[in-house]
Scaffold this motif. Structure first.
Motif, PDB file in Angstrom:
ATOM      1  N   GLU A 181      24.678  56.401  81.327  1.00 55.82           N
ATOM      2  CA  GLU A 181      24.550  55.808  79.996  1.00 55.82           C
ATOM      3  C   GLU A 181      25.694  56.344  79.152  1.00 55.82           C
ATOM      4  O   GLU A 181      25.828  57.550  78.972  1.00 55.82           O
TER       5      GLU A 181
ATOM      6  N   PRO B  77      27.108  56.064  75.495  1.00 56.09           N
ATOM      7  CA  PRO B  77      26.935  55.540  74.142  1.00 56.09           C
ATOM      8  C   PRO B  77      28.262  55.161  73.497  1.00 56.09           C
ATOM      9  O   PRO B  77      29.298  55.779  73.767  1.00 56.09           O
TER      10      PRO B  77
ATOM     11  N   ASN C  72      24.520  49.225  71.808  1.00 53.87           N
ATOM     12  CA  ASN C  72      24.729  50.647  71.554  1.00 53.87           C
ATOM     13  C   ASN C  72      25.447  51.408  72.655  1.00 53.87           C
ATOM     14  O   ASN C  72      25.880  52.538  72.437  1.00 53.87           O
ATOM     15  N   GLN C  73      25.511  50.853  73.863  1.00 52.93           N
ATOM     16  CA  GLN C  73      26.077  51.632  74.965  1.00 52.93           C
ATOM     17  C   GLN C  73      26.540  50.749  76.113  1.00 52.93           C
ATOM     18  O   GLN C  73      26.192  49.579  76.206  1.00 52.93           O
TER      19      GLN C  73
END
Length: 117
Positions: free
Chosen positions: A100, A102, A21-22
């Motif tokens: 982070e 995404p 996802n990231q």
């Protein structure tokens, strides 16, 4: 005997990882304060920069040798086009900057200033 040091720049160690996802960027910035760190993304480059300021703890001592690094730094990490630039999260804790990023199915804004929490 005094040791000679020629590498006096600040060059943070960086690790980039990927999940389904990231993308994650982890940078070691020991002794830094989050107020002294800037994070920007421009096109497909993520740049974090800042200044590690000298402490005054040795103000009354004559330091003969020190391996502490002070000064400005800037690191740029390439970012894939499928990063959602509008939802990048930056946190700073215990000398580690965590970013982070995404993944997204579409490209978002070209550049953005990122707030470090």
């Amino acid at each position: 005997m005094l040791a000679e040091r020629f590498d006096t720049g600040v060059n943070p160690a960086v690790e980039v990882t990927e999940t389904d996802n990231q993308f994650n960027v982890h940078a070691e910035l020991p002794g830094m304060k989050k107020e002294d760190i800037n994070v920007d993304i421009n096109n497909n480059s993520l740049t974090f920069s800042g200044e590690h300021k000298a402490s005054s703890e040795h103000s009354d001592q004559n330091v003969r040798y020190s391996e502490r690094h002070y000064g400005k730094f800037s690191r740029t990490v390439p970012v894939p086009e499928n990063v959602d630039k509008d939802h990048i999260k930056a946190t700073f804790k215990d000398g580690i900057l965590d970013l982070e990023m995404p993944k997204s199915s579409h490209s978002s804004s070209k550049s953005k200033k990122i707030t470090v929490d």
